[in-house]
Scaffold this active site. Sequence first.
Site, PDB file in Angstrom:
ATOM      1  N   GLU A  89      59.812  56.461 -14.706  1.00  0.00           N
ATOM      2  CA  GLU A  89      60.911  56.330 -13.741  1.00  0.00           C
ATOM      3  C   GLU A  89      61.980  57.379 -14.009  1.00  0.00           C
ATOM      4  O   GLU A  89      62.565  57.939 -13.081  1.00  0.00           O
ATOM      5  CB  GLU A  89      61.532  54.919 -13.831  1.00  0.00           C
ATOM      6  CG  GLU A  89      60.583  53.778 -13.456  1.00  0.00           C
ATOM      7  CD  GLU A  89      59.583  53.421 -14.540  1.00  0.00           C
ATOM      8  OE1 GLU A  89      59.630  54.022 -15.641  1.00  0.00           O
ATOM      9  OE2 GLU A  89      58.716  52.558 -14.297  1.00  0.00           O
ATOM     10  N   ASP A 246      20.656  58.087 -35.965  1.00  0.00           N
ATOM     11  CA  ASP A 246      21.212  59.245 -35.240  1.00  0.00           C
ATOM     12  C   ASP A 246      22.159  60.105 -36.065  1.00  0.00           C
ATOM     13  O   ASP A 246      22.470  61.221 -35.653  1.00  0.00           O
ATOM     14  CB  ASP A 246      22.039  58.764 -34.012  1.00  0.00           C
ATOM     15  CG  ASP A 246      21.182  58.137 -32.946  1.00  0.00           C
ATOM     16  OD1 ASP A 246      19.957  58.111 -33.123  1.00  0.00           O
ATOM     17  OD2 ASP A 246      21.745  57.686 -31.937  1.00  0.00           O
ATOM     18  N   GLU A 334      29.197  52.371 -28.450  1.00  0.00           N
ATOM     19  CA  GLU A 334      28.094  53.317 -28.248  1.00  0.00           C
ATOM     20  C   GLU A 334      26.927  52.936 -29.146  1.00  0.00           C
ATOM     21  O   GLU A 334      26.259  53.796 -29.726  1.00  0.00           O
ATOM     22  CB  GLU A 334      28.556  54.750 -28.524  1.00  0.00           C
ATOM     23  CG  GLU A 334      29.489  55.294 -27.473  1.00  0.00           C
ATOM     24  CD  GLU A 334      29.507  56.817 -27.469  1.00  0.00           C
ATOM     25  OE1 GLU A 334      28.448  57.432 -27.270  1.00  0.00           O
ATOM     26  OE2 GLU A 334      30.590  57.377 -27.678  1.00  0.00           O
ATOM     27  N   ALA A 341      23.695  43.507 -27.412  1.00  0.00           N
ATOM     28  CA  ALA A 341      23.370  42.140 -26.973  1.00  0.00           C
ATOM     29  C   ALA A 341      24.307  41.134 -27.643  1.00  0.00           C
ATOM     30  O   ALA A 341      24.819  40.203 -26.993  1.00  0.00           O
ATOM     31  CB  ALA A 341      21.921  41.818 -27.310  1.00  0.00           C
TER      32      ALA A 341
HETATM   33  N1  LIG Z   1      20.832  56.303 -25.664  1.00  0.00           N
HETATM   34  C1  LIG Z   1      21.884  55.693 -26.100  1.00  0.00           C
HETATM   35  O1  LIG Z   1      22.882  55.552 -25.401  1.00  0.00           O
HETATM   36  C2  LIG Z   1      21.876  55.166 -27.475  1.00  0.00           C
HETATM   37  C3  LIG Z   1      20.723  55.114 -28.187  1.00  0.00           C
HETATM   38  N2  LIG Z   1      20.708  54.593 -29.431  1.00  0.00           N
HETATM   39  C4  LIG Z   1      19.408  54.489 -30.101  1.00  0.00           C
HETATM   40  O2  LIG Z   1      19.171  53.119 -30.341  1.00  0.00           O
HETATM   41  C5  LIG Z   1      18.444  52.951 -31.548  1.00  0.00           C
HETATM   42  C6  LIG Z   1      19.170  51.969 -32.438  1.00  0.00           C
HETATM   43  O3  LIG Z   1      19.283  50.746 -31.763  1.00  0.00           O
HETATM   44  P1  LIG Z   1      19.753  49.424 -32.509  1.00  0.00           P
HETATM   45  O4  LIG Z   1      18.900  49.165 -33.690  1.00  0.00           O
HETATM   46  O5  LIG Z   1      19.834  48.381 -31.492  1.00  0.00           O
HETATM   47  O6  LIG Z   1      21.172  49.903 -33.063  1.00  0.00           O
HETATM   48  P2  LIG Z   1      22.616  49.225 -33.147  1.00  0.00           P
HETATM   49  O7  LIG Z   1      23.630  50.307 -33.009  1.00  0.00           O
HETATM   50  O8  LIG Z   1      22.731  48.095 -32.207  1.00  0.00           O
HETATM   51  O9  LIG Z   1      22.623  48.703 -34.598  1.00  0.00           O
HETATM   52  C7  LIG Z   1      22.125  47.421 -34.978  1.00  0.00           C
HETATM   53  C8  LIG Z   1      22.763  47.082 -36.276  1.00  0.00           C
HETATM   54  O10 LIG Z   1      24.103  46.661 -36.046  1.00  0.00           O
HETATM   55  C9  LIG Z   1      24.547  45.949 -37.177  1.00  0.00           C
HETATM   56  N3  LIG Z   1      25.190  44.687 -36.829  1.00  0.00           N
HETATM   57  C10 LIG Z   1      26.363  44.280 -37.353  1.00  0.00           C
HETATM   58  N4  LIG Z   1      26.704  43.099 -36.877  1.00  0.00           N
HETATM   59  C11 LIG Z   1      25.746  42.726 -36.039  1.00  0.00           C
HETATM   60  C12 LIG Z   1      25.564  41.573 -35.249  1.00  0.00           C
HETATM   61  N5  LIG Z   1      26.445  40.560 -35.256  1.00  0.00           N
HETATM   62  N6  LIG Z   1      24.478  41.512 -34.493  1.00  0.00           N
HETATM   63  C13 LIG Z   1      23.603  42.523 -34.478  1.00  0.00           C
HETATM   64  N7  LIG Z   1      23.720  43.645 -35.208  1.00  0.00           N
HETATM   65  C14 LIG Z   1      24.791  43.751 -35.993  1.00  0.00           C
HETATM   66  C15 LIG Z   1      23.317  45.724 -38.050  1.00  0.00           C
HETATM   67  O11 LIG Z   1      23.412  46.750 -39.003  1.00  0.00           O
HETATM   68  P3  LIG Z   1      22.820  46.636 -40.505  1.00  0.00           P
HETATM   69  O12 LIG Z   1      21.335  46.616 -40.313  1.00  0.00           O
HETATM   70  O13 LIG Z   1      23.300  47.878 -41.157  1.00  0.00           O
HETATM   71  O14 LIG Z   1      23.345  45.382 -41.088  1.00  0.00           O
HETATM   72  C16 LIG Z   1      22.184  45.967 -37.066  1.00  0.00           C
HETATM   73  O15 LIG Z   1      21.001  46.344 -37.712  1.00  0.00           O
HETATM   74  C17 LIG Z   1      18.316  54.331 -32.167  1.00  0.00           C
HETATM   75  O16 LIG Z   1      17.062  54.833 -31.903  1.00  0.00           O
HETATM   76  C18 LIG Z   1      19.377  55.137 -31.450  1.00  0.00           C
HETATM   77  O17 LIG Z   1      18.986  56.483 -31.331  1.00  0.00           O
HETATM   78  C19 LIG Z   1      21.833  54.100 -30.020  1.00  0.00           C
HETATM   79  C20 LIG Z   1      23.030  54.144 -29.353  1.00  0.00           C
HETATM   80  C21 LIG Z   1      23.142  54.645 -28.013  1.00  0.00           C
HETATM   81  N1  LIG Z   2      21.288  59.681 -26.926  1.00  0.00           N
HETATM   82  C1  LIG Z   2      22.391  59.731 -26.154  1.00  0.00           C
HETATM   83  C2  LIG Z   2      23.608  59.134 -26.587  1.00  0.00           C
HETATM   84  N2  LIG Z   2      23.677  58.486 -27.775  1.00  0.00           N
HETATM   85  C3  LIG Z   2      24.935  58.096 -28.390  1.00  0.00           C
HETATM   86  O1  LIG Z   2      25.676  59.230 -28.813  1.00  0.00           O
HETATM   87  C4  LIG Z   2      25.779  59.243 -30.254  1.00  0.00           C
HETATM   88  C5  LIG Z   2      25.775  60.660 -30.783  1.00  0.00           C
HETATM   89  O2  LIG Z   2      27.077  61.166 -30.616  1.00  0.00           O
HETATM   90  P1  LIG Z   2      27.545  62.566 -31.254  1.00  0.00           P
HETATM   91  O3  LIG Z   2      26.952  62.659 -32.634  1.00  0.00           O
HETATM   92  O4  LIG Z   2      29.038  62.497 -31.293  1.00  0.00           O
HETATM   93  O5  LIG Z   2      27.049  63.631 -30.338  1.00  0.00           O
HETATM   94  C6  LIG Z   2      24.602  58.414 -30.674  1.00  0.00           C
HETATM   95  O6  LIG Z   2      24.705  57.882 -31.959  1.00  0.00           O
HETATM   96  C7  LIG Z   2      24.611  57.319 -29.647  1.00  0.00           C
HETATM   97  O7  LIG Z   2      25.649  56.387 -29.899  1.00  0.00           O
HETATM   98  N3  LIG Z   2      24.674  59.221 -25.747  1.00  0.00           N
HETATM   99  C8  LIG Z   2      24.619  59.882 -24.564  1.00  0.00           C
HETATM  100  O8  LIG Z   2      25.629  59.949 -23.844  1.00  0.00           O
HETATM  101  N4  LIG Z   2      23.471  60.466 -24.178  1.00  0.00           N
HETATM  102  C9  LIG Z   2      22.345  60.416 -24.915  1.00  0.00           C
HETATM  103  O9  LIG Z   2      21.343  60.963 -24.484  1.00  0.00           O
END
Ligand SMILES: NC(=O)C1=CN([C@@H]2O[C@H](COP(=O)(O)OP(=O)(O)OC[C@H]3O[C@@H](n4cnc5c(N)ncnc54)[C@H](OP(=O)(O)O)[C@@H]3O)[C@@H](O)[C@H]2O)C=CC1
Ligand SMILES: Nc1c(N[C@@H]2O[C@H](COP(=O)(O)O)[C@@H](O)[C@H]2O)[nH]c(=O)[nH]c1=O
Length: 595
Positions: A89, A246, A334, A341
């Site tokens: 403002e 990652d 992310e 979930a």
């Molecule tokens: N394309 C995309 O946008 C993205 C892709 N990815 C991909 O997804 C894959 C990983 O998926 P995901 O395993 O689901 O990874 P998450 O990032 O969901 O990690 C899961 C982990 O989160 C931790 N955690 C802590 N608290 C909780 C809770 N209350 N409930 C559940 N988990 C919890 C645990 O870690 P701990 O085991 O250490 O205890 C668990 O193993 C990789 O291949 C990655 O490249 C990941 C992000 C984005």
């Molecule tokens: N693979 C994927 C993503 N993955 C997300 O981006 C993170 C990597 O970030 P950085 O290391 O900062 O570049 C990775 O761990 C995951 O959370 N994001 C996207 O927009 N597009 C993609 O295809």
Amino acid sequence: MLPMAALSLPPVRVYCSGGAATPNSSISNNNLLGNHALDAAHIRRAAELADGSAGFTSPHPNFGCVIASKSGKVAGEGFLYAQGTKPAEVLAVDAAGDFSRRATAYLNMEPGDCHGDHSAVSALVQAGIERVVIGLRHPLQHLRGNAIRALRSQGLQVDVLGEDLNSKLIEEARKSCLLVNAPLICRAASRVPFSVLKYAMTLDGKIAASSGHAAWISSKTSRNRVFELRGRSDAVIVGGNTVRKDNPRLTARHGGGHMPMRIVMSQTLDLPEEAHLWDTSDVSTIVATQRGARRHFQKHLASKGIEVVEFDILNPREVMEYFHDRGYLSLLWECGGTLAAAAISSGVIHKVFAFVAPKIIGGKNAPSPVGELGMVEMTQAFDLIDVCYEQVGPDMLISGFLQPIPDVTPVIPSVDETFEIDPTVTPYESRIIFFYKTWDPYGAFSNFSPHQIKMPDDSGDYEPWLSVEHYYQAQKFVGVDDPVAQDCVENIKSARSPEEAARIGRSMQRKRPDLVRCEWESVKIEVMYRALKCKFSIYPHLNAMLLSSAGCVLVEASPHDLFWGGGRDGEGLNYLGRLLMQLRSEFLGESPTSS
Ligand SMILES: NC(=O)C1=CN([C@@H]2O[C@H](COP(=O)(O)OP(=O)(O)OC[C@H]3O[C@@H](n4cnc5c(N)ncnc54)[C@H](OP(=O)(O)O)[C@@H]3O)[C@@H](O)[C@H]2O)C=CC1
Ligand SMILES: Nc1c(N[C@@H]2O[C@H](COP(=O)(O)O)[C@@H](O)[C@H]2O)[nH]c(=O)[nH]c1=O
């Protein structure tokens, strides 16, 4: 800046925080538009302006202001750049100059004069504004209605959308005001930060190949867009498995903007010894874990400057409540499908951004964006609300809300309304007064409150400092015979907000501890005390606020600063609270030791 489509507002870009409007503004012909249409158009513009600092500063309540003359022409505009900078403002009436007389001011949201100085209200009154149109009452209970009442008591006509003005056009304009402050509203109503779940998936719904490889699904254009989303957030969160698979950086590489913190949620703490996230030279990382998990690894992380926070039960809700109390407004998830979930199930995700790439990877075991939710029939699926579709490079971005933006009107009554319901309720009276964020009640006690002070320099001349925080941070490097230290003092001094001043000071202290003056630890309390004394001496309303707290213990509710703040479970030393109480005693003429 993130294109406005992210908020479902028209794609208007804003480049400055205050300025006179161009003469041939499109909103100029009162004859073509009815009164409601004109009001609605200006309010929408105020909402667009309010988004102007997104990505540049840490998230904060967003305010925009448009001053329109009697003919409906825009005479001045402004938006709040960062917490602690000039209110929208003030900028708008400055830009409009004499055209403010008898003009109408359009505000997307009721000003939240949280420091008792009412600078936004005063600016409108003193500029001679005749009518104020407000898109939304302030969503925070202790601020709701205060500015509206103050303006009306000064004789200005105040029209609030949805209360004094009603029509379809007005409703649409009000929606733009809700969207631009969705984080603040959702946070106020749900007591957790506003959370956005973002993922990139192939056309066949996979976020990685069966091997776990995911770089890259979405295009470079989409990933640049993600950097902007990160810049709009206080922190980016991933699960332990994403760190293992990652090794992400999670930085906002969008060019000089705000950098979010990084948060890792890991129950097992079975994480790599070395990872990009453990490099905190540019931005810090917090690891949230289960109490007692791998203590030796916790020590390893601590030695790298990583903060580890233990939870009795590590679930998304507990973690979000913790970060709410820590003052976080907006978070970007992310993670992979497992944590996504859990976060959706516990009701902490407000919005989803899904980048869909025109690729097919297949794979029976390839992960998908959301793991098990326990649903068995399609009728149970969550329907997104206010869905937007946008093409980003070759990808499609689909975004929408998982929960409606709450209507704060009935949920959060104002202090006055509470008092009317129960006169015995005195919301500001408690034995302990906690303060932290500047928009909280008693937020003016924070060093980040935007109160300029004047402090003597080496030669005894008084120099202005934009806030106590600016002064305090700069003092770390004052007198150090090194040009980098001297530059740093100047950078802190000219930082546009207290948060930016703190960021510069803290990061220099972390990167170059050798530049901190050698006696700093022994003088910092005295430095702070002198700055506070100046602040509470020169502003009568702050002095009155401090004195009115007599009898109450003052605690800076910072859960992570264990020196100046009170800590999460009261384990902090609370030196800021102590100094304020000492100062209060001094002002009251009591001996400092009595407090
Ligand atoms: N394309 C995309 O946008 C993205 C892709 N990815 C991909 O997804 C894959 C990983 O998926 P995901 O395993 O689901 O990874 P998450 O990032 O969901 O990690 C899961 C982990 O989160 C931790 N955690 C802590 N608290 C909780 C809770 N209350 N409930 C559940 N988990 C919890 C645990 O870690 P701990 O085991 O250490 O205890 C668990 O193993 C990789 O291949 C990655 O490249 C990941 C992000 C984005
Ligand atoms: N693979 C994927 C993503 N993955 C997300 O981006 C993170 C990597 O970030 P950085 O290391 O900062 O570049 C990775 O761990 C995951 O959370 N994001 C996207 O927009 N597009 C993609 O295809």
